[in-house]
Motif scaffolding. Structure first.
Motif, PDB file in Angstrom:
ATOM      1  N   GLU A 111     -11.768  33.089  -2.751  1.00 16.63           N
ATOM      2  CA  GLU A 111     -11.730  32.398  -4.031  1.00 16.63           C
ATOM      3  C   GLU A 111     -12.565  31.114  -3.963  1.00 16.63           C
ATOM      4  OE1 GLU A 111      -7.826  31.390  -5.317  1.00 16.63           O
ATOM      5  OE2 GLU A 111      -8.497  30.608  -7.254  1.00 16.63           O
ATOM      6  N   MET A 149     -17.264  24.545 -12.563  1.00 16.91           N
ATOM      7  CA  MET A 149     -16.944  23.373 -11.746  1.00 16.91           C
ATOM      8  C   MET A 149     -17.407  22.088 -12.449  1.00 16.91           C
ATOM      9  SD  MET A 149     -17.869  22.890  -7.805  1.00 16.91           S
ATOM     10  CE  MET A 149     -17.657  24.644  -7.668  1.00 16.91           C
ATOM     11  N   SER A 170     -15.043  22.885  -4.102  1.00 16.81           N
ATOM     12  CA  SER A 170     -14.191  23.998  -4.530  1.00 16.81           C
ATOM     13  C   SER A 170     -12.923  24.057  -3.701  1.00 16.81           C
ATOM     14  CB  SER A 170     -14.938  25.326  -4.383  1.00 16.81           C
ATOM     15  OG  SER A 170     -16.152  25.290  -5.068  1.00 16.81           O
ATOM     16  N   GLN A 176     -16.183  32.010  -4.122  1.00 14.89           N
ATOM     17  CA  GLN A 176     -16.567  32.408  -5.475  1.00 14.89           C
ATOM     18  C   GLN A 176     -16.755  31.186  -6.370  1.00 14.89           C
ATOM     19  OE1 GLN A 176     -13.796  35.203  -7.009  1.00 14.89           O
ATOM     20  NE2 GLN A 176     -15.011  35.677  -8.852  1.00 14.89           N
ATOM     21  N   LYS A 177     -15.787  30.294  -6.316  1.00 14.22           N
ATOM     22  CA  LYS A 177     -15.871  29.103  -7.152  1.00 14.22           C
ATOM     23  C   LYS A 177     -17.075  28.242  -6.774  1.00 14.22           C
ATOM     24  CE  LYS A 177     -12.926  25.755  -9.323  1.00 14.22           C
ATOM     25  NZ  LYS A 177     -11.487  25.543  -9.614  1.00 14.22           N
ATOM     26  N   GLU A 200     -10.433  21.495  -4.828  1.00 10.82           N
ATOM     27  CA  GLU A 200      -9.783  21.851  -6.092  1.00 10.82           C
ATOM     28  C   GLU A 200      -8.747  22.948  -5.909  1.00 10.82           C
ATOM     29  OE1 GLU A 200     -12.799  22.594  -9.062  1.00 10.82           O
ATOM     30  OE2 GLU A 200     -13.729  20.656  -8.604  1.00 10.82           O
ATOM     31  N   ILE A 201      -9.121  23.962  -5.152  1.00 13.72           N
ATOM     32  CA  ILE A 201      -8.211  25.103  -5.024  1.00 13.72           C
ATOM     33  C   ILE A 201      -7.039  24.776  -4.123  1.00 13.72           C
ATOM     34  CG2 ILE A 201      -8.050  27.463  -4.171  1.00 13.72           C
ATOM     35  CD1 ILE A 201     -10.839  27.921  -5.274  1.00 13.72           C
ATOM     36  N   SER A 203      -4.218  29.556  -0.820  1.00  9.60           N
ATOM     37  CA  SER A 203      -5.608  29.632  -1.280  1.00  9.60           C
ATOM     38  C   SER A 203      -6.381  30.609  -0.408  1.00  9.60           C
ATOM     39  CB  SER A 203      -6.262  28.256  -1.186  1.00  9.60           C
ATOM     40  OG  SER A 203      -5.521  27.303  -1.901  1.00  9.60           O
TER      41      SER A 203
END
Lengths: 223, 223, 223, 223
Positions: free
Chosen positions: C48, C1, C31, C51-52, C34-35, C44
């Motif tokens: 995930e 990140m 996160s 995790q990020k 971003e995702i 999304s």
DNA sequence: AATGAATGAGGCTTCATTCAT
DNA sequence: AATGAATGAAGCCTCATTCAT
């Protein structure tokens, strides 16, 4: 998993009329009944049911939209049988026969309920456990109990009250008394002390006797 | 949350001897009882209990190692009271009095159980729900039921059988019969039809009468 | 990140007033932005994002009740800034100044919107993508757009129409025209052709010129 | 499902050349378009599409290998039409006519794009939503936009610049300006404020005027 | 003692895709 | 060509429990 159980056939009877059950669907129901009755509905997981049934978890949800649906599909149909028209046909006949005693009536009910409960024990356990928590079941149960069972037995009781066989106290109290004894009898035999060796017929006769004449020794009974 | 309930005091009585309960602990127990009895143990979440009790989630686990611990701490102590020495002291006295009738004995039991159940309804509901699923509870229950209740009542029954007041059939069958009727009576009054307006005393007397003499009309009764 | 981005600060500004954001919460938001902006909200997965962000998936749901909550907590506060009082203070001042031209007004808006969009690009992408599908957002957007933006610009436009600077056609059409050009300008610079090397100031001036005088060559313009 | 929509015919035109579409295939496409445009591609499920189309779930995958295939089969062919040879033939003619003004050119484009968008709204919505996320679409779009649209319009613009009708600034900036205004115009009419009652022709003329001469009042305009 | 943020296993459910019929 | 039962991976979310403060 054991071979097909009796209550599976019962469920099938009820459902077959509408749709055919696939083999997998049957195995799902069977596993669900076993697991629900063993651990309770809320503590059972769909994944465990799927595993025991030997199907993918997703398969359960192809047949039953939710876990609760699965519960209801097991428990709702049994309710009509449980409570409903218990051998009403034979029943009415028996009553109409002029020489039928109230004892015969009791004997028929007890036998019938005992056999029925024995054949459907797991499903009945589930039903009893879930009625307090599932509003739909509770409602359905109360309605059936009032409209089907009580209202019918009331007529029988009143009939025998007119015949002079049964004491003239409020029929509802008599019914409560009878149902308590019969329910307690069945529970004791099948659930509370199943391992005890009961002489079933003897206990039935004893139960009938106590319902009819109580436990007071006649000699001591001036009433 | 309502003001402290009766069963809370009951629980406190039982626990106080060992440790002092903090205010928070009390609120936890109270909330737990309400939620468990409403949704069932498995379907209740500790976080909901914490919220209702107004404590942090972690606080529950400071007092009770696990959720099941919390359940047992509620339900186990009540069992001894439920089943246990129900007013055995007064009880024995009553029996010993030469003029005490079996009816008096029944009346005392019914009144006592009814009052007790009424005061502890939520906890009793939990107990009844969980006994089938918690092996420890089931075992404890059976032991108490056999050793405390049945064994004591047997003596009373045998006593009255010797006196000639009670029919000489197996005492266990008599006890099953009695307990069924009393249990059914209490359940009907408090759970099944609580909204119905019962004349409680009248129903108690009627119940005693049916236990003693059954429902057969005396005239029609050649036995 | 990457290190904390500009739009994170923006979000923090908006939220800090109410509650402090923990470090983990910040990482979750970062996160998620971003995702979401990369794959779209629906495509999304919370796992995930977790995790990020380097947190457990459950942690997300401690802070945001649902995935949609997370989306809204990102997108809703930005909307007021996006649409809302864009530098209204400076804005009003500028207008009030007697020598302020309409070109200055346009220049201020374009600069401001361009800077704002550049700083909040990912969140704006999410917003634009989700407005059509999230009824709440759509409604909120329409309301803000009408009440905050249009109604304010209308006043400016009318002011300059009275001054004789702006043609007297329906202000709404003028606004639609202006917003289209500005929006298209910002989109082209930042999203459609971000890699092209624009001389930003020159393009701004050109855009202002076209908004004011169109693309017709004056000589050929008898109107 | 409504009767066959306009965009279905459009899609058919494009596909018929290659293969015949069965009735079911058509219904699948039609349902997919409706559902995709309503909830977005990622949030739509193939089973819902199948249900709406009245076909089995498996049938979709007989015609389209994957869900994404289905999306592309809807969206890719439309792109050439969207962007591509918009009535280039008539178009070129128009331009060549010696007395054709730039205003006529704009009028033709606006009308054409508006009609086209109106007829293909759902598919265009899908396209706009998915271009940012589907790399293939994005690439195809950029290529078409550059090679087909921009390169052609550039010629027209340059032609009129030579004629002295259009100001001599970078054609790309003019095109960005024009497309922004036209795109904003169409979006406003069809999506942002579709319920508003626009006098369409009047708005078109106003838009053309603003593109050509801007919004500055001529009197105040010394340039 | 008390808190409440954090965890991660597990729960229910959905979904794209496959395959025997 | 078409079906629809079956799959199992993955999705969102809940929950009992832990631990640093």
């Amino acid at each position: 998993m054991q071979p097909t159980e009796h209550w599976v056939e019962e469920l099938l009877k009820l459902n077959d009329q509408e749709e055919k059950m696939t083999d997998k669907q049957m195995r799902i129901i069977q596993s669900a009944v076993e697991i629900f009755s063993e651990k309770g509905y809320a503590a059972s997981s769909t994944s465990e049911i799927a595993q025991k049934a030997g199907v993918a978890e997703g398969t359960i949800f192809r047949h039953y939209k939710t876990k609760k649906d699965l519960l209801l599909s097991i428990v709702a149909p049994i309710m009509s049988k449980l409570i409903g028209p218990f051998i009403i046909r034979d029943f009415t006949k028996v009553i109409d026969a002029p020489y039928t005693t109230y004892e015969d009536f009791l004997r028929a009910i007890i036998r019938n309920r005992l056999d029925y409960a024995r054949s459907n024990l797991p499903v009945l356990k589930i039903l009893m456990q879930e009625i307090p928590f599932q509003e739909d079941l509770k409602k359905q149960f109360k309605e059936l109990a009032t409209k089907q069972v009580v209202s019918r037995i009331i007529k029988v009781v009143e009939l025998y009250q007119q015949k002079g066989t049964v004491i003239t106290v409020p029929p509802l109290s008599i019914i409560r008394f009878m149902i308590s004894v019969i329910f307690g009898f069945v529970m004791t035999l099948l659930i509370i002390l199943p391992e005890a060796e009961w002489d079933e017929n003897e206990e039935i006769e004893l139960t009938i006797q106590m319902i009819m004449h109580g436990i007071a020794h006649p000699a001591s009974d001036p009433a």
